[in-house]
Design a protein around this motif. Structure first.
Motif, PDB file in Angstrom:
ATOM      1  N   PHE A 162     -57.228  36.525  80.758  1.00  0.00           N
ATOM      2  CA  PHE A 162     -58.157  36.519  81.938  1.00  0.00           C
ATOM      3  C   PHE A 162     -57.583  37.860  82.700  1.00  0.00           C
ATOM      4  CE2 PHE A 162     -57.802  31.835  81.273  1.00  0.00           C
ATOM      5  CZ  PHE A 162     -59.139  31.824  80.906  1.00  0.00           C
ATOM      6  N   ILE A 163     -56.415  37.947  83.235  1.00  0.00           N
ATOM      7  CA  ILE A 163     -56.078  39.067  84.205  1.00  0.00           C
ATOM      8  C   ILE A 163     -56.252  40.424  83.558  1.00  0.00           C
ATOM      9  CG2 ILE A 163     -54.095  39.794  85.382  1.00  0.00           C
ATOM     10  CD1 ILE A 163     -52.988  36.961  85.706  1.00  0.00           C
ATOM     11  N   LEU A 164     -55.598  40.732  82.400  1.00  0.00           N
ATOM     12  CA  LEU A 164     -55.751  41.920  81.824  1.00  0.00           C
ATOM     13  C   LEU A 164     -57.265  42.382  81.510  1.00  0.00           C
ATOM     14  CD1 LEU A 164     -54.050  44.298  81.268  1.00  0.00           C
ATOM     15  CD2 LEU A 164     -54.031  43.588  78.566  1.00  0.00           C
ATOM     16  N   PRO A 165     -57.949  41.653  81.010  1.00  0.00           N
ATOM     17  CA  PRO A 165     -59.652  42.011  80.781  1.00  0.00           C
ATOM     18  C   PRO A 165     -59.946  42.320  82.087  1.00  0.00           C
ATOM     19  CG  PRO A 165     -59.179  39.877  79.406  1.00  0.00           C
ATOM     20  CD  PRO A 165     -57.953  40.425  80.323  1.00  0.00           C
TER      21      PRO A 165
ATOM     22  N   GLU B 113     -51.850  20.530  72.409  1.00  0.00           N
ATOM     23  CA  GLU B 113     -51.977  21.917  72.526  1.00  0.00           C
ATOM     24  C   GLU B 113     -52.813  22.562  73.709  1.00  0.00           C
ATOM     25  OE1 GLU B 113     -50.723  25.384  70.362  1.00  0.00           O
ATOM     26  OE2 GLU B 113     -50.876  23.376  69.851  1.00  0.00           O
ATOM     27  N   LEU B 114     -53.697  21.943  74.228  1.00  0.00           N
ATOM     28  CA  LEU B 114     -54.347  22.205  75.571  1.00  0.00           C
ATOM     29  C   LEU B 114     -53.354  22.490  76.658  1.00  0.00           C
ATOM     30  CD1 LEU B 114     -57.827  20.680  75.327  1.00  0.00           C
ATOM     31  CD2 LEU B 114     -57.465  23.105  75.296  1.00  0.00           C
ATOM     32  N   LYS B 115     -52.619  21.314  76.602  1.00  0.00           N
ATOM     33  CA  LYS B 115     -51.552  21.482  77.677  1.00  0.00           C
ATOM     34  C   LYS B 115     -50.690  22.320  77.574  1.00  0.00           C
ATOM     35  CE  LYS B 115     -51.910  16.304  78.358  1.00  0.00           C
ATOM     36  NZ  LYS B 115     -51.202  14.976  78.295  1.00  0.00           N
ATOM     37  N   LYS B 116     -49.912  22.769  76.525  1.00  0.00           N
ATOM     38  CA  LYS B 116     -49.148  23.681  76.203  1.00  0.00           C
ATOM     39  C   LYS B 116     -49.732  25.092  76.707  1.00  0.00           C
ATOM     40  CE  LYS B 116     -48.071  23.050  71.855  1.00  0.00           C
ATOM     41  NZ  LYS B 116     -47.225  23.454  70.595  1.00  0.00           N
ATOM     42  N   ASN B 117     -51.122  25.221  76.165  1.00  0.00           N
ATOM     43  CA  ASN B 117     -51.698  26.577  76.451  1.00  0.00           C
ATOM     44  C   ASN B 117     -51.714  26.697  77.989  1.00  0.00           C
ATOM     45  OD1 ASN B 117     -51.789  27.770  73.661  1.00  0.00           O
ATOM     46  ND2 ASN B 117     -53.503  26.195  73.366  1.00  0.00           N
ATOM     47  N   ALA B 118     -52.166  25.717  78.675  1.00  0.00           N
ATOM     48  CA  ALA B 118     -52.124  25.828  79.923  1.00  0.00           C
ATOM     49  C   ALA B 118     -51.054  26.212  80.960  1.00  0.00           C
ATOM     50  CB  ALA B 118     -52.896  24.561  80.669  1.00  0.00           C
ATOM     51  N   GLN B 119     -49.955  25.999  80.350  1.00  0.00           N
ATOM     52  CA  GLN B 119     -48.651  26.330  80.875  1.00  0.00           C
ATOM     53  C   GLN B 119     -48.109  27.776  80.449  1.00  0.00           C
ATOM     54  OE1 GLN B 119     -46.236  22.888  79.794  1.00  0.00           O
ATOM     55  NE2 GLN B 119     -47.152  21.667  81.082  1.00  0.00           N
ATOM     56  N   ASP B 120     -49.090  28.081  79.487  1.00  0.00           N
ATOM     57  CA  ASP B 120     -48.281  29.734  78.770  1.00  0.00           C
ATOM     58  C   ASP B 120     -48.904  30.822  79.822  1.00  0.00           C
ATOM     59  OD1 ASP B 120     -47.857  32.045  77.493  1.00  0.00           O
ATOM     60  OD2 ASP B 120     -48.878  31.097  75.880  1.00  0.00           O
ATOM     61  N   LYS B 121     -47.871  31.240  80.791  1.00  0.00           N
ATOM     62  CA  LYS B 121     -48.226  32.424  81.419  1.00  0.00           C
ATOM     63  C   LYS B 121     -48.920  33.583  80.718  1.00  0.00           C
ATOM     64  CE  LYS B 121     -45.371  30.777  85.447  1.00  0.00           C
ATOM     65  NZ  LYS B 121     -44.322  30.916  86.142  1.00  0.00           N
ATOM     66  N   GLY B 122     -48.140  33.948  79.727  1.00  0.00           N
ATOM     67  CA  GLY B 122     -48.630  35.019  78.842  1.00  0.00           C
ATOM     68  C   GLY B 122     -50.125  35.083  78.083  1.00  0.00           C
TER      69      GLY B 122
ATOM     70  N   VAL C 195     -58.666  43.472  84.883  1.00  0.00           N
ATOM     71  CA  VAL C 195     -58.175  44.697  85.251  1.00  0.00           C
ATOM     72  C   VAL C 195     -58.713  45.998  84.551  1.00  0.00           C
ATOM     73  CG1 VAL C 195     -56.105  46.254  85.256  1.00  0.00           C
ATOM     74  CG2 VAL C 195     -56.161  44.062  85.909  1.00  0.00           C
ATOM     75  N   PHE C 196     -58.987  45.979  83.213  1.00  0.00           N
ATOM     76  CA  PHE C 196     -59.863  46.872  82.202  1.00  0.00           C
ATOM     77  C   PHE C 196     -61.379  46.953  82.784  1.00  0.00           C
ATOM     78  CE2 PHE C 196     -56.262  47.027  79.724  1.00  0.00           C
ATOM     79  CZ  PHE C 196     -56.302  48.117  78.738  1.00  0.00           C
ATOM     80  N   ILE C 197     -61.905  45.778  83.006  1.00  0.00           N
ATOM     81  CA  ILE C 197     -63.061  45.984  83.334  1.00  0.00           C
ATOM     82  C   ILE C 197     -63.452  46.535  84.740  1.00  0.00           C
ATOM     83  CG2 ILE C 197     -65.291  44.557  84.118  1.00  0.00           C
ATOM     84  CD1 ILE C 197     -64.716  42.446  82.209  1.00  0.00           C
ATOM     85  N   VAL C 198     -62.867  46.421  85.770  1.00  0.00           N
ATOM     86  CA  VAL C 198     -62.733  46.991  87.142  1.00  0.00           C
ATOM     87  C   VAL C 198     -62.363  48.514  86.753  1.00  0.00           C
ATOM     88  CG1 VAL C 198     -61.565  46.991  89.229  1.00  0.00           C
ATOM     89  CG2 VAL C 198     -62.274  45.075  88.271  1.00  0.00           C
ATOM     90  N   GLY C 199     -61.329  48.866  85.991  1.00  0.00           N
ATOM     91  CA  GLY C 199     -60.936  50.216  86.283  1.00  0.00           C
ATOM     92  C   GLY C 199     -61.719  51.024  85.223  1.00  0.00           C
ATOM     93  N   PHE C 200     -62.357  50.595  84.079  1.00  0.00           N
ATOM     94  CA  PHE C 200     -63.224  51.485  83.480  1.00  0.00           C
ATOM     95  C   PHE C 200     -64.645  51.742  84.150  1.00  0.00           C
ATOM     96  CE2 PHE C 200     -59.987  51.307  80.486  1.00  0.00           C
ATOM     97  CZ  PHE C 200     -60.361  52.232  79.426  1.00  0.00           C
ATOM     98  N   ILE C 201     -64.957  50.551  84.673  1.00  0.00           N
ATOM     99  CA  ILE C 201     -66.439  50.858  85.515  1.00  0.00           C
ATOM    100  C   ILE C 201     -66.024  51.691  86.750  1.00  0.00           C
ATOM    101  CG2 ILE C 201     -67.984  49.651  87.311  1.00  0.00           C
ATOM    102  CD1 ILE C 201     -67.951  47.397  85.431  1.00  0.00           C
ATOM    103  N   ALA C 202     -65.149  51.792  87.307  1.00  0.00           N
ATOM    104  CA  ALA C 202     -64.614  52.558  88.625  1.00  0.00           C
ATOM    105  C   ALA C 202     -64.659  53.943  87.902  1.00  0.00           C
ATOM    106  CB  ALA C 202     -63.322  52.058  89.263  1.00  0.00           C
ATOM    107  N   ILE C 203     -64.053  54.204  86.888  1.00  0.00           N
ATOM    108  CA  ILE C 203     -63.925  55.729  86.270  1.00  0.00           C
ATOM    109  C   ILE C 203     -65.016  56.150  85.949  1.00  0.00           C
ATOM    110  CG2 ILE C 203     -62.935  56.866  84.331  1.00  0.00           C
ATOM    111  CD1 ILE C 203     -60.590  54.946  84.300  1.00  0.00           C
ATOM    112  N   PHE C 204     -66.121  55.459  85.243  1.00  0.00           N
ATOM    113  CA  PHE C 204     -67.508  55.808  84.552  1.00  0.00           C
ATOM    114  C   PHE C 204     -68.309  55.893  85.616  1.00  0.00           C
ATOM    115  CE2 PHE C 204     -64.930  55.010  80.550  1.00  0.00           C
ATOM    116  CZ  PHE C 204     -64.887  56.292  79.907  1.00  0.00           C
ATOM    117  N   SER C 205     -68.394  55.322  86.384  1.00  0.00           N
ATOM    118  CA  SER C 205     -69.339  55.001  87.619  1.00  0.00           C
ATOM    119  C   SER C 205     -69.323  56.161  88.471  1.00  0.00           C
ATOM    120  CB  SER C 205     -69.397  53.759  88.447  1.00  0.00           C
ATOM    121  OG  SER C 205     -68.252  53.720  89.045  1.00  0.00           O
TER     122      SER C 205
END
Length: 247
Positions: free
Chosen positions: A23-26, A8-17, A28-38
């Motif tokens: 990792f990627i979307l969180p 299962e770990l090997k399959k998940n490691a190959q899952d780009k979604g 992006v959200f962190i950077v975006g919302f800190i930039a907006i509210f800061s």
């Protein structure tokens, strides 16, 4: 069991979604919302960072439920579950073997997002032991709910829709997007019935106030209780899931 875990770990490691949601979307959200509210001078930068980084970490930890549902539904409809059930492997070992990799993914997600917060925004970490315990309990909670949903839903789309309701609805009502004192009174009252609120409350206690295990015991107890409910539902419902699997 461990062979299932490694597979299962090997399959998940190959899952780009999975990489995108985890990792990627969180980030992006962190950077975006800190930039907006800061932008506002009245906003305390440290308070902002300790709201947004753990807040979005908690929110996106629940998106692992999508991957869990997809993995189980595919194996159910593809006949894999029925074939495994016909082998001497105990059902609980298969179940736990599938569960462990997703818990590890959430733990790695938390480590990556908090490390990003430390490196980019000087996020204070507080007591390491408290962070580790709270993070493990959060990973247990989000994956136990994912396992419960995986054995209950009939289709992948139903699981994805329910995950979005839980993750986004819990984030909005649980105070993950913005401090609760900026929200209406009825939302502030509702938040205390949601695990997302208690997860963020525990993290903020550690990061902002230097809290220890003794200071966040209530958050840990509530999160653990929610997680145990999910685990019980998952194990009790698994025989039904097994009967639905195609041979």
């Amino acid at each position: 069991m461990w062979a299932i875990t490694l597979t299962e770990l090997k399959k998940n490691a190959q899952d780009k979604g999975l990489w995108f949601w985890t990792f990627i979307l969180p980030i992006v959200f962190i950077v975006g919302f800190i930039a907006i509210f800061s932008g506002g001078e009245e906003m305390d930068t440290q308070a902002l960072v300790t709201q947004i980084v753990p807040g979005y970490t908690v929110m996106f930890s629940f998106f692992i439920m999508i991957s869990i549902v997809i993995a189980f539904v595919k194996e159910r409809d593809g006949g894999m579950v029925a074939r495994i059930a016909s082998t001497p492997l105990p059902i609980n070992r298969y179940f736990i073997g599938k569960w462990i990799p997703f818990m590890l993914i959430v733990i790695i997600q938390i480590i990556v997002l908090f490390s990003f917060g430390v490196l980019v925004y000087d996020l204070p970490l507080g007591d390491p032991l408290s962070l580790i315990v709270l993070s493990f309990v959060l990973a247990f909670l989000s994956t136990s709910w994912g396992m419960a949903m995986a054995v209950l839903v009939k289709t992948e789309n139903m699981g994805i829709a329910l995950t979005q309701i839980i993750a986004l609805g819990g984030a909005m009502l649980g105070g993950l997007w913005m401090p609760l004192d900026m929200m209406p009174a009825f939302i502030q009252a509702t938040a205390k019935f949601l695990p997302q609120f208690w997860a963020l409350d525990g993290y903020k206690n550690i990061l902002l106030e230097g809290g220890t295990i003794m200071d966040i015991w209530l958050s840990i107890l509530i999160l653990l209780s929610f997680g145990l409910i999910g685990a019980i539902i998952a194990f009790v419902s698994y025989p039904r899931f097994l009967r639905q699997s195609k041979s």
